[in-house]
Scaffold this motif. Sequence first.
Motif, PDB file in Angstrom:
ATOM      1  N   GLU A   1       0.820  -1.213   0.000  1.00 38.30           N
ATOM      2  CA  GLU A   1       0.000   0.000   0.000  1.00 38.30           C
ATOM      3  C   GLU A   1       0.854   1.263   0.000  1.00 38.30           C
ATOM      4  O   GLU A   1       0.458   2.294  -0.544  1.00 38.30           O
ATOM      5  N   ILE A   2       2.038   1.206   0.623  1.00 37.58           N
ATOM      6  CA  ILE A   2       2.920   2.376   0.741  1.00 37.58           C
ATOM      7  C   ILE A   2       4.036   2.267  -0.288  1.00 37.58           C
ATOM      8  O   ILE A   2       4.789   1.284  -0.310  1.00 37.58           O
ATOM      9  N   SER A   3       4.169   3.301  -1.126  1.00 41.15           N
ATOM     10  CA  SER A   3       5.126   3.222  -2.238  1.00 41.15           C
ATOM     11  C   SER A   3       6.551   3.580  -1.846  1.00 41.15           C
ATOM     12  O   SER A   3       7.505   3.080  -2.435  1.00 41.15           O
ATOM     13  N   THR A   4       6.728   4.452  -0.843  1.00 38.03           N
ATOM     14  CA  THR A   4       8.073   4.877  -0.442  1.00 38.03           C
ATOM     15  C   THR A   4       8.527   4.119   0.806  1.00 38.03           C
ATOM     16  O   THR A   4       7.703   3.515   1.503  1.00 38.03           O
ATOM     17  N   PRO A   5       9.826   4.131   1.117  1.00 36.73           N
ATOM     18  CA  PRO A   5      10.317   3.403   2.297  1.00 36.73           C
ATOM     19  C   PRO A   5       9.650   3.849   3.593  1.00 36.73           C
ATOM     20  O   PRO A   5       9.232   5.004   3.726  1.00 36.73           O
ATOM     21  N   ILE A   6       9.575   2.927   4.533  1.00 37.56           N
ATOM     22  CA  ILE A   6       8.990   3.183   5.847  1.00 37.56           C
ATOM     23  C   ILE A   6      10.065   2.987   6.908  1.00 37.56           C
ATOM     24  O   ILE A   6      10.745   1.956   6.930  1.00 37.56           O
ATOM     25  N   ILE A   7      10.226   3.979   7.773  1.00 37.63           N
ATOM     26  CA  ILE A   7      11.115   3.824   8.929  1.00 37.63           C
ATOM     27  C   ILE A   7      10.239   3.483  10.130  1.00 37.63           C
ATOM     28  O   ILE A   7       9.406   4.287  10.555  1.00 37.63           O
ATOM     29  N   LEU A   8      10.424   2.299  10.676  1.00 34.57           N
ATOM     30  CA  LEU A   8       9.667   1.837  11.837  1.00 34.57           C
ATOM     31  C   LEU A   8      10.557   1.952  13.069  1.00 34.57           C
ATOM     32  O   LEU A   8      11.536   1.222  13.207  1.00 34.57           O
ATOM     33  N   ALA A   9      10.226   2.894  13.953  1.00 36.42           N
ATOM     34  CA  ALA A   9      11.031   3.139  15.151  1.00 36.42           C
ATOM     35  C   ALA A   9      10.305   2.600  16.377  1.00 36.42           C
ATOM     36  O   ALA A   9       9.168   2.993  16.660  1.00 36.42           O
ATOM     37  N   LEU A  10      10.961   1.714  17.107  1.00 39.97           N
ATOM     38  CA  LEU A  10      10.401   1.112  18.319  1.00 39.97           C
ATOM     39  C   LEU A  10      11.194   1.598  19.519  1.00 39.97           C
ATOM     40  O   LEU A  10      12.360   1.247  19.700  1.00 39.97           O
ATOM     41  N   ASP A  11      10.556   2.422  20.345  1.00 39.54           N
ATOM     42  CA  ASP A  11      11.222   3.014  21.506  1.00 39.54           C
ATOM     43  C   ASP A  11      10.925   2.193  22.763  1.00 39.54           C
ATOM     44  O   ASP A  11       9.842   1.619  22.895  1.00 39.54           O
ATOM     45  N   GLU A  12      11.898   2.158  23.675  1.00 44.08           N
ATOM     46  CA  GLU A  12      11.767   1.447  24.959  1.00 44.08           C
ATOM     47  C   GLU A  12      11.426  -0.026  24.762  1.00 44.08           C
ATOM     48  O   GLU A  12      10.531  -0.596  25.417  1.00 44.08           O
ATOM     49  N   VAL A  13      12.172  -0.668  23.874  1.00 47.27           N
ATOM     50  CA  VAL A  13      11.962  -2.093  23.603  1.00 47.27           C
ATOM     51  C   VAL A  13      12.254  -2.941  24.832  1.00 47.27           C
ATOM     52  O   VAL A  13      11.743  -4.059  24.963  1.00 47.27           O
ATOM     53  N   ASN A  14      13.061  -2.423  25.757  1.00 46.15           N
ATOM     54  CA  ASN A  14      13.365  -3.184  26.967  1.00 46.15           C
ATOM     55  C   ASN A  14      12.114  -3.479  27.798  1.00 46.15           C
ATOM     56  O   ASN A  14      12.128  -4.344  28.671  1.00 46.15           O
ATOM     57  N   LYS A  15      11.011  -2.775  27.531  1.00 45.77           N
ATOM     58  CA  LYS A  15       9.746  -3.091  28.191  1.00 45.77           C
ATOM     59  C   LYS A  15       9.354  -4.541  27.916  1.00 45.77           C
ATOM     60  O   LYS A  15       8.761  -5.226  28.766  1.00 45.77           O
ATOM     61  N   LEU A  16       9.711  -5.028  26.734  1.00 50.05           N
ATOM     62  CA  LEU A  16       9.390  -6.404  26.356  1.00 50.05           C
ATOM     63  C   LEU A  16      10.085  -7.430  27.237  1.00 50.05           C
ATOM     64  O   LEU A  16       9.593  -8.541  27.413  1.00 50.05           O
ATOM     65  N   PHE A  17      11.255  -7.059  27.776  1.00 56.68           N
ATOM     66  CA  PHE A  17      12.077  -8.037  28.484  1.00 56.68           C
ATOM     67  C   PHE A  17      11.385  -8.595  29.719  1.00 56.68           C
ATOM     68  O   PHE A  17      11.806  -9.606  30.275  1.00 56.68           O
ATOM     69  N   GLU A  18      10.305  -7.926  30.158  1.00 55.15           N
ATOM     70  CA  GLU A  18       9.536  -8.426  31.289  1.00 55.15           C
ATOM     71  C   GLU A  18       8.723  -9.654  30.899  1.00 55.15           C
ATOM     72  O   GLU A  18       8.180 -10.352  31.768  1.00 55.15           O
ATOM     73  N   TYR A  19       8.630  -9.925  29.586  1.00 58.14           N
ATOM     74  CA  TYR A  19       7.832 -11.031  29.064  1.00 58.14           C
ATOM     75  C   TYR A  19       8.732 -11.876  28.157  1.00 58.14           C
ATOM     76  O   TYR A  19       8.739 -11.702  26.932  1.00 58.14           O
ATOM     77  N   PRO A  20       9.515 -12.785  28.733  1.00 55.88           N
ATOM     78  CA  PRO A  20      10.561 -13.504  27.997  1.00 55.88           C
ATOM     79  C   PRO A  20      10.106 -14.196  26.721  1.00 55.88           C
ATOM     80  O   PRO A  20      10.743 -14.057  25.678  1.00 55.88           O
ATOM     81  N   GLN A  21       9.016 -14.947  26.762  1.00 58.14           N
ATOM     82  CA  GLN A  21       8.607 -15.666  25.553  1.00 58.14           C
ATOM     83  C   GLN A  21       8.136 -14.713  24.470  1.00 58.14           C
ATOM     84  O   GLN A  21       8.431 -14.902  23.280  1.00 58.14           O
ATOM     85  N   LEU A  22       7.390 -13.676  24.875  1.00 58.06           N
ATOM     86  CA  LEU A  22       6.952 -12.662  23.918  1.00 58.06           C
ATOM     87  C   LEU A  22       8.169 -11.981  23.289  1.00 58.06           C
ATOM     88  O   LEU A  22       8.201 -11.711  22.077  1.00 58.06           O
ATOM     89  N   THR A  23       9.173 -11.713  24.110  1.00 60.77           N
ATOM     90  CA  THR A  23      10.406 -11.090  23.615  1.00 60.77           C
ATOM     91  C   THR A  23      11.053 -11.964  22.547  1.00 60.77           C
ATOM     92  O   THR A  23      11.435 -11.475  21.474  1.00 60.77           O
ATOM     93  N   ARG A  24      11.204 -13.248  22.847  1.00 55.54           N
ATOM     94  CA  ARG A  24      11.850 -14.158  21.883  1.00 55.54           C
ATOM     95  C   ARG A  24      11.087 -14.207  20.567  1.00 55.54           C
ATOM     96  O   ARG A  24      11.677 -14.159  19.485  1.00 55.54           O
ATOM     97  N   ASP A  25       9.764 -14.283  20.656  1.00 55.13           N
ATOM     98  CA  ASP A  25       8.957 -14.387  19.439  1.00 55.13           C
ATOM     99  C   ASP A  25       9.033 -13.100  18.613  1.00 55.13           C
ATOM    100  O   ASP A  25       9.239 -13.150  17.395  1.00 55.13           O
ATOM    101  N   PHE A  26       8.859 -11.953  19.269  1.00 55.62           N
ATOM    102  CA  PHE A  26       8.789 -10.696  18.516  1.00 55.62           C
ATOM    103  C   PHE A  26      10.153 -10.302  17.943  1.00 55.62           C
ATOM    104  O   PHE A  26      10.256  -9.908  16.772  1.00 55.62           O
ATOM    105  N   LEU A  27      11.203 -10.424  18.748  1.00 55.36           N
ATOM    106  CA  LEU A  27      12.533 -10.073  18.239  1.00 55.36           C
ATOM    107  C   LEU A  27      12.960 -11.043  17.139  1.00 55.36           C
ATOM    108  O   LEU A  27      13.624 -10.641  16.171  1.00 55.36           O
ATOM    109  N   GLY A  28      12.567 -12.299  17.286  1.00 52.55           N
ATOM    110  CA  GLY A  28      12.848 -13.260  16.221  1.00 52.55           C
ATOM    111  C   GLY A  28      12.116 -12.899  14.938  1.00 52.55           C
ATOM    112  O   GLY A  28      12.628 -13.096  13.829  1.00 52.55           O
ATOM    113  N   LEU A  29      10.894 -12.361  15.085  1.00 52.86           N
ATOM    114  CA  LEU A  29      10.116 -11.923  13.921  1.00 52.86           C
ATOM    115  C   LEU A  29      10.825 -10.787  13.185  1.00 52.86           C
ATOM    116  O   LEU A  29      10.951 -10.800  11.954  1.00 52.86           O
TER     117      LEU A  29
END
Length: 452
Positions: free
Chosen positions: A233-261
């Motif tokens: 749908e988007i023709s030009t490049p997209i910069i996806l910025a994820l801030d405070e990703v360390n919030k995920l570290f409180e949820y180990p399995q979710l962290t593994r799945d999402f970072l692996g994705l």
Amino acid sequence: MRSIEQIIESTETLINNKTGKSLSFIQKAVLSASLLETKKSYGQIAIENNYSENYIRQLVAPKLWQLLSTTFGEKVNRTNCRAVLEQRLDNSSLQTISQPTQMRQKINLEPPEGQVPLSSTLYIERNVEQVCYQVILQPRAFIHIKAPRKMGKTSLMTRILAYGSSRSYHTVRLSLHRAETEVFSSLEKFLRWFCTNVTYQLGIKSKLDEYWDEDMGDLMNCTIYFQGYILQEISTPIILALDEVNKLFEYPQLTRDFLGLLRSWYEETRDISIWQKLRILIVKSTDIYINLDTNKSPFNIGLAIDLPAFTRLQVEDLAQRHGLQLTTLQFEQLMAFTGGFPYLVRLAFYHSVKYKIPVDTLVQNATTATGIFSEYLHNQLHYLLQNPDLVDGFQQVIRLTVPITLEQEVAFKLKSLGLIYMEGKTATVSCGLYREYFSDYLTKNTVILNHS
């Protein structure tokens, strides 16, 4: 004939009078080198001042010559700067030079809280910005920025996004601290929250229900949604910025799945060209202390930026931008006390200018109940006391004058608070302020803490 120092001093006075701006340390270095009879190259200036040549050539120098041209009303460049400045300064009465400094110096004073605005004159570059700007424009770009709290990560992220916007890139900015706890209760909830927010910020219609098939699995659903819909749908490049990703570290399995994705999307760019439109920027406060498969971690690919504290030269530059003149001894004391931490330095300069209090006086009273750092130190203490293991670990660091080894998770969390420096696997207190305040507090309250 004026000396180079006199030319620069008079020039800066005129700039202050006409624009309210002042020359930064590196701008003065470029101007000084350009006023020599045998001019130094930008490469030489960069080496001597520990900057990149591209940064000097593409950003510092053009802004300097434009500022001088605006001030003097004629084109000024590296070739003619000495002739123009000497002539104009000699022909001008420069009545404003005789004015008191406080009358001619206009400081755009900003509270040091939060990110530094894009328009701010108080943002200090740390030789990583230009690298990030170049990388984010490349297909397959993947940048991860790491630094303790209040070190300027979000301010850097904002500038990378602004740079991308200036090149007509789409930008998406998500802070994981803004997600409710319920969002992290399952992988499906998190990925749907993630996709919904990306879609909204891109200004396109959400089609999650059309693409989400429970038989496909959440990771595949998210991938198909991006590849089959968003990137189409988007023709030009997209910069996806994820801030405070360390919030995920409180949820180990979710962290593994999402970072692996995220890692799998990076790998897709090798063979599927449409994924090259997605540029990813991750910002976090600490190292990850969850075991990740090497082939599924996004932190061993792309560009890693470990954002450093300010150097002595950068603190001097910031002092000048605040209109402060500090002695060599005052700079040494400030660096030892703050460790060059951006927030601590800016807080000291802010109060010094606003309330006309000498910096060394502020430092002397720093750890008292009425000191300028009291609220910040109380917040740091609050974070520390949430985890008894952190208290124990930090007490060990404070007691010893030599670097020590801490348990990995404890070390990473203390580092995320900015309380310690890590060199290899050993830790030391990061600055004099923390050693003085926490040593006194923890010593007085050891018994209470041990029985709480």
